[in-house]
Design an enzyme around this catalytic site. Structure first.
Site, PDB file in Angstrom:
ATOM      1  N   ASP A   1       0.915  -1.148  -0.045  1.00 22.80           N
ATOM      2  CA  ASP A   1       0.196  -0.102   0.026  1.00 22.80           C
ATOM      3  C   ASP A   1       0.772   1.127   0.137  1.00 22.80           C
ATOM      4  O   ASP A   1       1.967   1.272   0.652  1.00 22.80           O
ATOM      5  CB  ASP A   1      -0.739   0.043   1.140  1.00 22.80           C
ATOM      6  CG  ASP A   1      -1.817   1.150   1.377  1.00 22.80           C
ATOM      7  OD1 ASP A   1      -1.792   2.112   2.153  1.00 22.80           O
ATOM      8  OD2 ASP A   1      -2.958   1.228   0.416  1.00 22.80           O
TER       9      ASP A   1
ATOM     10  N   GLU B   1       1.223   5.575   0.723  1.00 23.16           N
ATOM     11  CA  GLU B   1       0.387   6.730   1.114  1.00 23.16           C
ATOM     12  C   GLU B   1       1.010   7.944  -0.176  1.00 23.16           C
ATOM     13  O   GLU B   1       2.160   7.977  -0.095  1.00 23.16           O
ATOM     14  CB  GLU B   1       0.933   7.167   2.630  1.00 23.16           C
ATOM     15  CG  GLU B   1       0.492   6.022   3.492  1.00 23.16           C
ATOM     16  CD  GLU B   1      -1.120   6.049   3.551  1.00 23.16           C
ATOM     17  OE1 GLU B   1      -1.712   6.887   3.361  1.00 23.16           O
ATOM     18  OE2 GLU B   1      -1.584   5.213   4.240  1.00 23.16           O
TER      19      GLU B   1
ATOM     20  N   HIS C   1      -2.481  11.098   6.568  1.00 22.99           N
ATOM     21  CA  HIS C   1      -1.600  10.105   6.933  1.00 22.99           C
ATOM     22  C   HIS C   1      -0.545  10.509   7.950  1.00 22.99           C
ATOM     23  O   HIS C   1       0.357   9.502   8.293  1.00 22.99           O
ATOM     24  CB  HIS C   1      -0.991   9.555   5.589  1.00 22.99           C
ATOM     25  CG  HIS C   1      -0.532  10.529   4.724  1.00 22.99           C
ATOM     26  ND1 HIS C   1       0.347  11.247   5.211  1.00 22.99           N
ATOM     27  CD2 HIS C   1      -0.744  10.899   3.481  1.00 22.99           C
ATOM     28  CE1 HIS C   1       0.862  12.368   4.212  1.00 22.99           C
ATOM     29  NE2 HIS C   1       0.157  11.901   3.037  1.00 22.99           N
TER      30      HIS C   1
ATOM     31  N   HIS D   1      -4.285   3.692   8.116  1.00 25.49           N
ATOM     32  CA  HIS D   1      -3.519   5.022   7.599  1.00 25.49           C
ATOM     33  C   HIS D   1      -2.088   5.063   8.048  1.00 25.49           C
ATOM     34  O   HIS D   1      -1.790   6.141   7.871  1.00 25.49           O
ATOM     35  CB  HIS D   1      -4.408   6.092   8.331  1.00 25.49           C
ATOM     36  CG  HIS D   1      -5.906   6.201   7.930  1.00 25.49           C
ATOM     37  ND1 HIS D   1      -5.961   5.950   6.665  1.00 25.49           N
ATOM     38  CD2 HIS D   1      -6.944   6.115   8.640  1.00 25.49           C
ATOM     39  CE1 HIS D   1      -7.505   5.854   6.586  1.00 25.49           C
ATOM     40  NE2 HIS D   1      -7.769   6.017   7.773  1.00 25.49           N
TER      41      HIS D   1
ATOM     42  N   ASP E   1      -2.047  -0.315   6.595  1.00 31.32           N
ATOM     43  CA  ASP E   1      -2.973  -0.644   5.592  1.00 31.32           C
ATOM     44  C   ASP E   1      -2.603  -1.979   4.831  1.00 31.32           C
ATOM     45  O   ASP E   1      -3.563  -2.773   4.243  1.00 31.32           O
ATOM     46  CB  ASP E   1      -2.973   0.418   4.515  1.00 31.32           C
ATOM     47  CG  ASP E   1      -4.036   1.665   5.269  1.00 31.32           C
ATOM     48  OD1 ASP E   1      -4.284   2.526   4.323  1.00 31.32           O
ATOM     49  OD2 ASP E   1      -4.449   1.466   6.227  1.00 31.32           O
TER      50      ASP E   1
END
Lengths: 125, 722
Positions: free
Chosen positions: B533, B535, B584, B674, B679
């Site tokens: 994942d 951010e 985040h 987050h 995540d």
């Protein structure tokens, strides 16, 4: 043929009541005072239901439970743990190891007989 | 140290400032001498003139001088000589002396080394050197002193910082007060305990915050305690309360004294006793209730039973009454016992100190210890969970268990996982092999254990955690040993919930899904996946948004390898907008030292080697990766799976397909979202569960899954047209 119930407990006072109750309910009753006697009785003739106390001399009640569950001859045997051990983790452990029910002492005699009847009926039905 | 400036300064002030004091004192003496000299010269001149003006006395001119004239001449001659000597002295000795004195004073006051000029008469020769040495010694002393002071200051600063840290980190509140009860110093914990918001206000009275009587009483005891100084106890324990009487505090008070022994103030440390006291009271109450509640039924039962035994010939009707009593009173006993059970369960069980710790930390230590001791290879799998345990003794117990499992079941490798349950969190050892019988486990529990404080056996450690162990088979040739432990009570370190931001736009891109599939037929369960994942600075990859963080975890054979993760902050090369920071928590400062995507992505690529990628709404993350392909020199060309599409395939009619909703649907408990790694872990947990559901639907190969994903994509695209 009446269903056979094996009562495993080392305290004569409770065995007195249990044996009487189960007889009155129409079952064929055997008793065992310790782990070795229990296993011997099971080997001789697998019971339809076992009322199993956990704190018995000789072998741990859980051990007896596992022995029954790993014995192919006892595939249809119901196990009801009847014990003074009341903690939640003990109950989980009992059910995880293959008990069909876990009843803590003190218990209602009427409920116990009812439960035994239910389990035996489900097995046959 | 001699420098041109100081020399010049010396020269400038030489004949001015320093001279003035001497001039004032010396003036009368010199003037006297000079005046005397001049007078002498004048008298001599007069006498000579007079002598010359008496010409008739020839030859006997000089001899004809009278005695008085001779004496006058002698005196004047003496005075002249005096003048001459005085002038010589002044030039040769007095002036140099004065200069030396001035220079010495300069050295003393200007605090610098300075070479003393040596324009002096040979008689004075030793003086400049001696003064010079004196000056040097003085300068050296000064330097040493300065160095010593600087070193001492540094040490003091360090000690001060340490004390501040101690004060700050103490869980007890500390207050230092004067004898008239004004607060001089306090720490953070004191603020918390005394319900003070903001500042305490130094100099304020302590009794604005704490009830006065207990403190005054304790002080009195200490100040006037004992006849001899040796008897004075230094610390006094007391029970006090906050001024608003809401909180009970346990305190310790000690006097601060000066050298002479006189008390100058006191130090009060306070700790919250409310909870402990409440718990003790609850325990006492429970025990009292038990005693009181059971006493009557037992008495009644006992009396009835004894009576029945004593009168066997009792009539039937009367007998029935007694039977009724036995019936009712034993029911009352059962009820009393049940009430006691409930009360005991409510009390926080156990007094061995337990603390919140992350399962992954425990497992990592366990894995290392096992490896170091030559035990089985332990692999942490699954999501990390917060546990409420005594981690030290738990690790020792777990190590013993893993060793025994390895020997008993012949397993060289064991997985360990923390599984969240309804009543507890389970620590599961999983291995390929047979389960372990209850009898054997019992034996293990009785074995002595070394290294665990206050616990002699494995059973003791389990007792401490209110736990037990059991083992059973979960699949053919796969067994588990389970130990329930308490989960942490509060959700630890849960960040303030981020404001709801618009969900990521759903991206669909066939091309991304159609990557080269060499192992299309391979079984999904046996494959290696990397669930990742990212951010980012925003939701628009094509409009300049960049990656700020990457998180990834490997999933092998259906197990999430929590010990094998990838987590990097990435410098996006642009400012991070405030809205995305709220989401985040990654700020510009945090990424300042982070590598740029061109370095981080190749690292991610090697972490993903040989694996199939998985992400939620994968196209979104992949777009970012693709945009950096050229810059970073790596291509992410392995097959990619999307948990969003899988969920769409499995449950097309259920509305929500965001990660939280899917997790709830498939029964995965998620904490800590987050962050990129958090995540990724959550997606991994969901993915593993989805694989099981897919298997139930008959999809077991990668090819099958790709086709299913395409179907889901088609349906979605069509649905959106309406």
């Amino acid at each position: 043929m009446p269903a056979s119930v094996l009562v495993v407990d080392d305290e004569p006072n409770i065995v007195l009541s249990l044996e009487f109750l189960m007889r009155q309910a129409g079952f064929d009753v055997r008793t065992a005072r310790d782990g070795d006697a229990a296993l011997a009785a099971i080997a001789q003739r697998p019971p339809d239901l076992v009322l199993l106390d956990l704190m018995i001399p000789g072998r741990d009640g859980y051990e007896i439970c596992q022995a029954i569950r790993s014995d192919p001859a006892c595939a249809r045997t119901r196990i009801v743990m009847l014990t003074a051990r009341s903690r939640e983790v003990e109950r989980e452990k009992g059910l995880a190891l293959g008990a069909d029910d876990y009843i803590t002492k003190p218990f209602s005699t009427r409920d116990l007989v009812e439960r035994v009847r239910q389990l035996l009926a489900a097995r046959d039905g | 140290m001699c420098d041109s400036f100081s020399l010049r300064a010396m020269a400038e002030i030489d004949d001015q400032a320093w001279r003035k004091p001497e001039r004032l004192h010396a003036r009368p003496l010199w003037i006297t001498l000079i005046a005397a000299g001049c007078l002498g010269l004048a008298v001599l001149f007069v006498i000579v003139m007079l002598a010359l003006e008496t010409p008739e006395v020839d030859g006997a001119g000089l001899a004809a001088l009278s005695w008085s004239e001779l004496i006058a001449a002698g005196v004047t001659g003496f005075l002249v000589a005096l003048l001459v000597v005085a002038l010589i002295l002044r030039a040769q000795i007095v002036s140099p002396l004065r200069r030396l004195a001035a220079e010495a004073r300069f050295v003393a006051e200007a605090r610098s080394e300075h070479a003393l000029s040596a324009r002096a008469h040979p008689w004075l020769a030793p003086l400049p050197a001696a003064l010079g040495r004196l000056g040097a010694a003085l300068a050296q002393e000064r330097d040493q002193g300065a160095t010593a002071i600087a070193a001492a200051t540094v040490r003091l600063e360090e000690q001060k910082r340490r004390l501040e840290t101690i004060l700050r980190d103490l869980s007890e509140g500390v207050l230092i007060c004067t004898l008239d009860h004004r607060v001089l110093l306090y720490n953070q914990a004191a603020l918390g305990l005394l319900h003070v918001a903001g500042e305490l206000g130094l100099g304020r009275s302590l009794f604005n915050l704490i009830a006065r009587e207990p403190v005054l009483h304790a002080l009195e005891r200490m100040l006037h305690a004992g006849p001899a100084p040796g008897d004075r106890s230094d610390v006094c324990a007391l029970v006090c309360a906050t001024a608003d009487a809401t909180r009970l505090l346990l305190g310790r008070l000690s006097l601060t004294r000066e050298e002479s022994g006189r008390a100058t103030g006191y130090v009060l440390t306070i700790a919250d006793a409310t909870r402990e006291v409440a718990e003790l009271e609850a325990r006492d109450r429970l025990l009292r209730q038990l005693g009181d509640g059971l006493r009557r039924p037992i008495a009644n039962l006992h009396a009835a039973a004894e009576t029945l035994a004593a009168f066997p010939e009792m009539e039937a009707a009367r007998r029935t009454e007694f039977d009724g009593v036995i019936q009712r009173e034993s029911a009352a006993l059962v009820a009393g016992l049940e009430a006691f059970d409930r009360g005991a369960r409510d009390l926080e069980g156990g007094h061995w100190p337990l603390a919140d710790v992350l399962s992954l930390d425990v497992f990592r230590i366990l894995a290392k210890r096992s490896a170091d001791a030559g035990g089985p290879e332990i692999t942490p799998v699954g999501l990390p969970r917060w546990l409420h345990v005594d981690s030290h003794s738990l690790v020792i117990a777990l190590q013993r268990l893993s060793e025994r499992i390895a020997i008993q079941a012949g397993a060289r490798a064991v997985d360990i996982e923390a599984v969240a349950g309804e009543h507890a969190t389970y620590l599961d050892f999983v291995w390929a092999g047979e389960p372990i019988g209850a009898a054997i486990l019992d034996r293990w529990l009785g074995e002595a254990l070394t290294g665990a404080l206050g616990a002699a056996t494995l059973g003791d450690v389990l007792q401490r955690h209110g736990s037990t162990i059991w083992s059973r088979a979960t699949a053919p040739r796969r067994a588990v040993l389970r130990m329930p432990v308490s989960a942490a009570r509060e959700a630890s370190t849960s960040a303030t919930p981020a404001p709801a931001l618009p969900p990521r736009p759903e991206f669909y891109d066939f091309a991304l899904l159609g990557a080269a599939m060499e192992n299309a037929d391979a079984a999904l369960q046996a494959m290696t996946f990397v669930v990742f994942d990212t951010e980012t600075t925003g939701l628009k990859p094509s409009e300049g948004d960049e990656i700020v963080s990457i998180g990834a975890v490997r999933v092998v054979n259906g197990r999430i390898l929590t010990g094998e993760t990838f987590s990097r902050l990435v410098n996006p090369g642009r400012a991070i907008p405030a809205g995305s920071i709220r989401f985040h928590g990654i700020t510009d400062a945090m990424v300042a030292d982070a590598p740029p995507a061109s370095i981080a992505l190749p690292q991610l690529r090697s972490f993903c080697e040989g694996a199939v990628l998985v992400a939620h709404n994968a196209a979104f993350d992949l777009t970012f990766l693709k945009m950096k392909e050229h810059e970073s020199g790596v291509r992410f060309d392995m097959p990619v799976l999307d948990t969003l599409l899988i969920s769409l395939f499995l449950h097309p009619d259920l509305g929500d397909h965001d990660l939280d909703a899917i997790a709830a649907r498939v029964g995965v408990q998620i904490t800590g979202r987050h962050t990129a790694l958090g995540d990724a872990m959550a997606t991994a947990a969901v993915f593993v569960r989805l694989l099981v559901l897919l298997q139930q639907r008959g999809i077991t190969t990668l090819e099958g899954l790709m086709n299913a994903s395409r179907m889901a994509l088609d349906l979605r695209a069509r649905a959106r047209q309406f």
